[in-house]
Design an enzyme around this catalytic site. Sequence first.
Site, PDB file in Angstrom:
ATOM      1  N   GLY A  29      76.339  28.360  31.004  1.00 46.18           N
ATOM      2  CA  GLY A  29      75.630  27.501  30.063  1.00 46.18           C
ATOM      3  C   GLY A  29      76.179  27.729  28.670  1.00 46.18           C
ATOM      4  O   GLY A  29      76.960  28.662  28.432  1.00 46.18           O
ATOM      5  N   TYR A  30      75.738  26.891  27.755  1.00 38.83           N
ATOM      6  CA  TYR A  30      76.247  26.941  26.381  1.00 38.83           C
ATOM      7  C   TYR A  30      75.103  27.116  25.393  1.00 38.83           C
ATOM      8  O   TYR A  30      74.160  26.329  25.375  1.00 38.83           O
ATOM      9  CB  TYR A  30      77.039  25.672  26.059  1.00 38.83           C
ATOM     10  CG  TYR A  30      78.358  25.649  26.779  1.00 38.83           C
ATOM     11  CD1 TYR A  30      79.502  26.136  26.179  1.00 38.83           C
ATOM     12  CD2 TYR A  30      78.444  25.202  28.096  1.00 38.83           C
ATOM     13  CE1 TYR A  30      80.710  26.161  26.861  1.00 38.83           C
ATOM     14  CE2 TYR A  30      79.642  25.230  28.777  1.00 38.83           C
ATOM     15  CZ  TYR A  30      80.772  25.708  28.162  1.00 38.83           C
ATOM     16  OH  TYR A  30      81.962  25.744  28.834  1.00 38.83           O
ATOM     17  N   ILE A  31      75.221  28.148  24.576  1.00 37.85           N
ATOM     18  CA  ILE A  31      74.272  28.359  23.478  1.00 37.85           C
ATOM     19  C   ILE A  31      74.622  27.407  22.339  1.00 37.85           C
ATOM     20  O   ILE A  31      73.760  26.850  21.690  1.00 37.85           O
ATOM     21  CB  ILE A  31      74.298  29.829  23.016  1.00 37.85           C
ATOM     22  CG1 ILE A  31      73.756  30.716  24.152  1.00 37.85           C
ATOM     23  CG2 ILE A  31      73.495  30.013  21.741  1.00 37.85           C
ATOM     24  CD1 ILE A  31      73.918  32.199  23.910  1.00 37.85           C
ATOM     25  N   LEU A  83      71.645  25.390  26.045  1.00 34.31           N
ATOM     26  CA  LEU A  83      71.363  23.961  25.998  1.00 34.31           C
ATOM     27  C   LEU A  83      71.175  23.443  27.426  1.00 34.31           C
ATOM     28  O   LEU A  83      71.677  24.044  28.374  1.00 34.31           O
ATOM     29  CB  LEU A  83      72.535  23.241  25.335  1.00 34.31           C
ATOM     30  CG  LEU A  83      72.839  23.648  23.895  1.00 34.31           C
ATOM     31  CD1 LEU A  83      74.229  23.162  23.486  1.00 34.31           C
ATOM     32  CD2 LEU A  83      71.772  23.110  22.969  1.00 34.31           C
TER      33      LEU A  83
END
Length: 156
Positions: A29-31, A83
């Site tokens: 996942g992407y912060i 996100l």
Amino acid sequence: MAQEIERKFLVKDKSYRHSAFRSYVIRQGYICAERGRTVRVRIRDGKGFLTVKGPSNPSGTSRYEWERELPLPEAEELMMLCLPGVIDKVRYLVECGTHVFEVDEFHGDNEGLVVAEVELRSEDEAFGKPSFLGKEVTGERKYYNSSLMANPYKNW
């Protein structure tokens, strides 16, 4: 920071599976997933990783990358901050000459997409191309994992 230099290709058949010397499941996942900078959390083989990437050069072959291993519980906690739009894939490692191709079979909202990458020591380094490689997509942003999170393959 280390410089990441890589080329990316679509994959046209499943012959890489028979040539792979290893495979593993990846969830990431992407912060942060802004153009020019990403902060990624990845879980692979019971380990966590935090990666920060900078902007790509104009050709899309090179960018700065910083990565550190994290304890799995910390990576799982950080995944909760990510996100929406987790990336699920199986990565196959395939040797070709002196290089290793990383072939990613995407699942979930990106089911059906298969992409191969090869890391290089310089942008003009020669490398052998296995028969499963299709069209080169180096620098095409829609194939970046951070873009697939926001605009998955199923929507194309």
